[in-house]
Scaffold this motif. Structure first.
Motif, PDB file in Angstrom:
ATOM      1  N   MET A   1       0.829  -1.201   0.000  1.00 31.60           N
ATOM      2  CA  MET A   1       0.000   0.000   0.000  1.00 31.60           C
ATOM      3  C   MET A   1       0.862   1.249   0.000  1.00 31.60           C
ATOM      4  O   MET A   1       1.905   1.314   0.640  1.00 31.60           O
ATOM      5  CB  MET A   1      -0.888   0.007   1.245  1.00 31.60           C
ATOM      6  CG  MET A   1      -1.569   1.348   1.495  1.00 31.60           C
ATOM      7  SD  MET A   1      -2.090   1.515   3.207  1.00 31.60           S
ATOM      8  CE  MET A   1      -2.531   3.248   3.196  1.00 31.60           C
ATOM      9  N   LEU A 137      -6.435  -3.541   6.486  1.00 32.89           N
ATOM     10  CA  LEU A 137      -6.707  -4.178   5.201  1.00 32.89           C
ATOM     11  C   LEU A 137      -6.039  -3.417   4.057  1.00 32.89           C
ATOM     12  O   LEU A 137      -5.466  -4.017   3.143  1.00 32.89           O
ATOM     13  CB  LEU A 137      -8.215  -4.256   4.971  1.00 32.89           C
ATOM     14  CG  LEU A 137      -8.682  -4.916   3.672  1.00 32.89           C
ATOM     15  CD1 LEU A 137      -8.229  -6.369   3.614  1.00 32.89           C
ATOM     16  CD2 LEU A 137     -10.196  -4.803   3.535  1.00 32.89           C
ATOM     17  N   ALA A 138      -6.079  -2.080   4.122  1.00 30.73           N
ATOM     18  CA  ALA A 138      -5.484  -1.276   3.059  1.00 30.73           C
ATOM     19  C   ALA A 138      -3.963  -1.322   3.092  1.00 30.73           C
ATOM     20  O   ALA A 138      -3.308  -1.347   2.047  1.00 30.73           O
ATOM     21  CB  ALA A 138      -5.971   0.167   3.168  1.00 30.73           C
ATOM     22  N   TYR A 139      -3.381  -1.330   4.285  1.00 31.12           N
ATOM     23  CA  TYR A 139      -1.919  -1.259   4.399  1.00 31.12           C
ATOM     24  C   TYR A 139      -1.245  -2.624   4.310  1.00 31.12           C
ATOM     25  O   TYR A 139      -0.255  -2.798   3.610  1.00 31.12           O
ATOM     26  CB  TYR A 139      -1.529  -0.575   5.710  1.00 31.12           C
ATOM     27  CG  TYR A 139      -0.039  -0.358   5.828  1.00 31.12           C
ATOM     28  CD1 TYR A 139       0.588   0.647   5.097  1.00 31.12           C
ATOM     29  CD2 TYR A 139       0.742  -1.168   6.638  1.00 31.12           C
ATOM     30  CE1 TYR A 139       1.952   0.843   5.177  1.00 31.12           C
ATOM     31  CE2 TYR A 139       2.111  -0.981   6.729  1.00 31.12           C
ATOM     32  CZ  TYR A 139       2.712   0.023   6.006  1.00 31.12           C
ATOM     33  OH  TYR A 139       4.075   0.206   6.081  1.00 31.12           O
ATOM     34  N   GLU A 140      -1.801  -3.619   5.019  1.00 32.64           N
ATOM     35  CA  GLU A 140      -1.144  -4.917   5.087  1.00 32.64           C
ATOM     36  C   GLU A 140      -1.774  -5.954   4.167  1.00 32.64           C
ATOM     37  O   GLU A 140      -1.179  -7.008   3.927  1.00 32.64           O
ATOM     38  CB  GLU A 140      -1.176  -5.441   6.530  1.00 32.64           C
ATOM     39  CG  GLU A 140      -0.427  -4.544   7.511  1.00 32.64           C
ATOM     40  CD  GLU A 140      -0.475  -5.084   8.930  1.00 32.64           C
ATOM     41  OE1 GLU A 140      -1.166  -6.108   9.152  1.00 32.64           O
ATOM     42  OE2 GLU A 140       0.160  -4.486   9.810  1.00 32.64           O
ATOM     43  N   GLY A 141      -2.995  -5.668   3.683  1.00 31.65           N
ATOM     44  CA  GLY A 141      -3.684  -6.659   2.871  1.00 31.65           C
ATOM     45  C   GLY A 141      -4.269  -7.763   3.730  1.00 31.65           C
ATOM     46  O   GLY A 141      -4.207  -7.739   4.957  1.00 31.65           O
ATOM     47  N   ASN A 142      -4.853  -8.757   3.068  1.00 25.46           N
ATOM     48  CA  ASN A 142      -5.536  -9.824   3.801  1.00 25.46           C
ATOM     49  C   ASN A 142      -4.745 -11.122   3.873  1.00 25.46           C
ATOM     50  O   ASN A 142      -5.158 -12.067   4.545  1.00 25.46           O
ATOM     51  CB  ASN A 142      -6.902 -10.106   3.165  1.00 25.46           C
ATOM     52  CG  ASN A 142      -6.756 -10.484   1.691  1.00 25.46           C
ATOM     53  OD1 ASN A 142      -5.708 -10.267   1.085  1.00 25.46           O
ATOM     54  ND2 ASN A 142      -7.811 -11.034   1.125  1.00 25.46           N
ATOM     55  N   LYS A 143      -3.608 -11.192   3.227  1.00 32.02           N
ATOM     56  CA  LYS A 143      -2.870 -12.456   3.155  1.00 32.02           C
ATOM     57  C   LYS A 143      -2.434 -12.944   4.528  1.00 32.02           C
ATOM     58  O   LYS A 143      -2.479 -14.140   4.820  1.00 32.02           O
ATOM     59  CB  LYS A 143      -1.654 -12.299   2.242  1.00 32.02           C
ATOM     60  CG  LYS A 143      -0.891 -13.606   2.028  1.00 32.02           C
ATOM     61  CD  LYS A 143       0.239 -13.444   1.035  1.00 32.02           C
ATOM     62  CE  LYS A 143       0.970 -14.755   0.821  1.00 32.02           C
ATOM     63  NZ  LYS A 143       2.091 -14.616  -0.141  1.00 32.02           N
ATOM     64  N   SER A 144      -2.016 -12.010   5.383  1.00 28.55           N
ATOM     65  CA  SER A 144      -1.541 -12.395   6.713  1.00 28.55           C
ATOM     66  C   SER A 144      -2.643 -12.339   7.758  1.00 28.55           C
ATOM     67  O   SER A 144      -2.364 -12.424   8.957  1.00 28.55           O
ATOM     68  CB  SER A 144      -0.390 -11.486   7.141  1.00 28.55           C
ATOM     69  OG  SER A 144      -0.791 -10.129   7.127  1.00 28.55           O
ATOM     70  N   HIS A 145      -3.892 -12.201   7.316  1.00 32.96           N
ATOM     71  CA  HIS A 145      -5.005 -12.103   8.259  1.00 32.96           C
ATOM     72  C   HIS A 145      -6.132 -13.045   7.836  1.00 32.96           C
ATOM     73  O   HIS A 145      -7.278 -12.655   7.676  1.00 32.96           O
ATOM     74  CB  HIS A 145      -5.524 -10.669   8.335  1.00 32.96           C
ATOM     75  CG  HIS A 145      -4.523  -9.693   8.861  1.00 32.96           C
ATOM     76  ND1 HIS A 145      -4.259  -9.544  10.198  1.00 32.96           N
ATOM     77  CD2 HIS A 145      -3.706  -8.823   8.210  1.00 32.96           C
ATOM     78  CE1 HIS A 145      -3.328  -8.611  10.364  1.00 32.96           C
ATOM     79  NE2 HIS A 145      -2.979  -8.159   9.172  1.00 32.96           N
ATOM     80  N   THR A 203     -11.420 -13.358   4.452  1.00 30.94           N
ATOM     81  CA  THR A 203     -10.730 -14.282   3.537  1.00 30.94           C
ATOM     82  C   THR A 203     -10.425 -15.573   4.285  1.00 30.94           C
ATOM     83  O   THR A 203      -9.928 -15.530   5.417  1.00 30.94           O
ATOM     84  CB  THR A 203      -9.415 -13.665   3.030  1.00 30.94           C
ATOM     85  OG1 THR A 203      -9.712 -12.472   2.286  1.00 30.94           O
ATOM     86  CG2 THR A 203      -8.678 -14.638   2.122  1.00 30.94           C
ATOM     87  N   HIS A 215     -12.978 -15.310  -0.776  1.00 27.80           N
ATOM     88  CA  HIS A 215     -13.196 -13.993  -0.202  1.00 27.80           C
ATOM     89  C   HIS A 215     -14.698 -13.756  -0.051  1.00 27.80           C
ATOM     90  O   HIS A 215     -15.478 -14.034  -0.968  1.00 27.80           O
ATOM     91  CB  HIS A 215     -12.588 -12.899  -1.088  1.00 27.80           C
ATOM     92  CG  HIS A 215     -11.179 -13.177  -1.494  1.00 27.80           C
ATOM     93  ND1 HIS A 215     -10.104 -12.987  -0.660  1.00 27.80           N
ATOM     94  CD2 HIS A 215     -10.663 -13.651  -2.673  1.00 27.80           C
ATOM     95  CE1 HIS A 215      -8.988 -13.314  -1.290  1.00 27.80           C
ATOM     96  NE2 HIS A 215      -9.304 -13.735  -2.505  1.00 27.80           N
TER      97      HIS A 215
END
Length: 467
Positions: A1, A137-145, A203, A215
């Motif tokens: 991001m 969600l905007a900065y780190e994304g959803n891959k690690s969450h 996700t 998703h």
């Protein structure tokens, strides 16, 4: 991001404003005390504020983080500090903007010792909760969450600009009790709000399927309400037409509402006084220049399965298919229904102890008949209603009349911004002319970038006493 999105949120926090005026509250020699408590006592018989200058209030603050936290010099990078800030901030942290300016303010005492006041003031108020889930969600994304439900309810804000026309009085009911009422007519210039949003984004891993992730958007229902905004975006309007439109809205041509302030002062004995007030108990009916936006629906996707066309076959339109699927399930609409907004109600309560009696022959008693003291020690509680509940502050304050021309007040406040807010106010009078200057969070002035809250208030007026 791009870190600019997150930095914008932090910048907003660095220009945030608050509404607590603890230095003015219970300061009997200033007319602005009546605006914090319509049942307050006054030590004068008439006042006339200088138009546009009788009160100007500006303060800046943030909860949870400062600009220094992001840009301090250390061994880490800006991305490290952003991640640390994301961890420290919660969805209860907030950024708020409030600015007030009195256009007209005057008052007078009648023969029955009642003190009347009237005027007009302009107010800007905005409040934004930090949307933590959406920021992550905007900065780190959803891959690690994986399996985390990102809540759209974290996005909540209110903003408005109003002109307030008011008239009130303080009644000397008895030697022990003063009470006051102020009626308010609101003329709305601009309003925008988005509260009580619903829905989650989630996700989940699906290793047994062709695509690794699935998703979901479940129960999305988000609304943004606006009034006074659509006309500002009209490209056909000239600058002069825009200014004329704003002027009409400010002076009873906008969305109208009603409100009331209530307050009292009660003496337990000569030296001990308790006070309380409720301010801006009112509403505005937003029905002119309304434009609202709604986003709603449910959606899920298994991702995009990559297909390899054979010779002569048409290449799949992955993006168009996904966009069509999204539009079928998540919808948006613009509508123009009127809506009601409630003003941010403010509560004050205090106990005040007077000592060192003023023994001047012409100044030994108040208009109510009570004795007057040169020094006061007081404790005040303040609260303001926001979309997720009340925000509170506690203050201990000491004020002193130094001589006939100079008075001062020092305060210590614990609130959502900090536990070390020291404030100072000085009020001076030269003949009939009065000037006051107040500032909060003085300990942070050497490094404002590291301050959670800074405020300045000033005012100019003429104050008269009967001979």
């Amino acid at each position: 991001m791009d870190v600019r999105i997150f930095l914008l949120l932090i910048f907003l926090s660095s220009v945030a404003f608050g509404q607590n005026k603890q230095l003015l509250y219970n300061f009997e020699s200033l007319p602005q005390n009546l605006m914090a408590n319509p049942g307050a006592e006054t030590s004068f018989d008439m006042h006339v504020g200088l138009p546009f200058f009788s009160q100007i209030s500006v303060s800046a603050g943030s909860t949870g983080i400062t600009m220094y936290d992001l840009f301090k010099v250390d061994d880490g990078t800006i991305n490290d500090r952003i991640r640390e800030s994301l961890s420290d901030l919660s969805n209860r942290d907030f950024f708020t903007v409030n600015q007030q300016m009195e256009l007209i303010f005057l008052g007078w005492r009648d023969q029955r010792k009642r003190y009347f006041s009237a005027g007009i003031y302009q107010e800007l108020d905005a409040f934004l909760y930090f949307p933590k889930d959406l920021a992550i969600l905007a900065y780190e994304g959803n891959k690690s969450h994986m399996n985390k439900s990102f809540k759209f309810a974290d996005a909540a804000f209110t903003a408005e600009v109003v002109n307030v026309f008011h008239f009130g009085f303080t009644n000397f009911y008895s030697e022990d009790l003063n009470y006051g009422v102020r009626a308010k007519l609101y003329s709305g210039i601009f309003n925008a709000q988005s509260i009580n949003n619903r829905g989650v984004f989630r996700t989940v891993p699906t290793p047994e399927d062709n695509n690794v992730y699935r998703h979901f958007v479940n129960g999305l229902d988000a609304n943004i309400y606006t009034s006074g905004w659509a006309s500002l975006t009209d490209e056909d309007m000239t600058g002069m037409q825009t200014m004329n439109s704003l002027g009409k809205k400010a002076f009873l041509g906008g969305n109208l509402g009603l409100g009331v302030d209530l307050g009292f002062s009660y003496y337990l004995n000569d030296k001990t006084k308790i006070t309380g007030s409720i301010l801006d108990l009112g509403f505005i009916n937003q029905k002119k220049d309304v434009e609202n936006y709604r986003y709603y629906g449910n959606y899920y996707t298994d991702g995009i399965e990559i297909l390899f066309p054979g010779p002569g076959e048409e290449r799949p339109s992955y993006w168009d298919d996904w966009e069509d699927h999204l539009d079928e399930n998540l919808q948006d609409e613009t509508y123009y229904d009127s809506y009601l907004t409630w003003r941010p109600v403010k509560l004050n309560a205090s106990v005040d102890f007077g000592f060192n009696e003023d023994a001047e022959p012409c100044n030994c008693r108040k208009p109510t008949g009570r004795r007057r003291y040169l020094q006061h020690l007081g404790f005040q509680w303040f609260a303001i209603r926001r979309p997720k509940g009340f925000v509170h502050a506690l203050t201990v304050a000491y004020d002193k009349k130094i001589n006939d021309n100079i008075s001062g007040k020092v305060s210590y406040t614990v609130d959502s911004f900090s536990y070390s807010n020291v404030g100072l106010m000085v009020s001076t009078r030269l003949n009939k002319f009065n000037f006051y200057l107040a500032a909060d969070n003085l300990l942070s002035y050497p490094n404002l970038a590291n301050a959670n809250n800074v405020s300045v208030q000033l005012g100019l007026q003429l104050i008269f006493n009967r001979e």
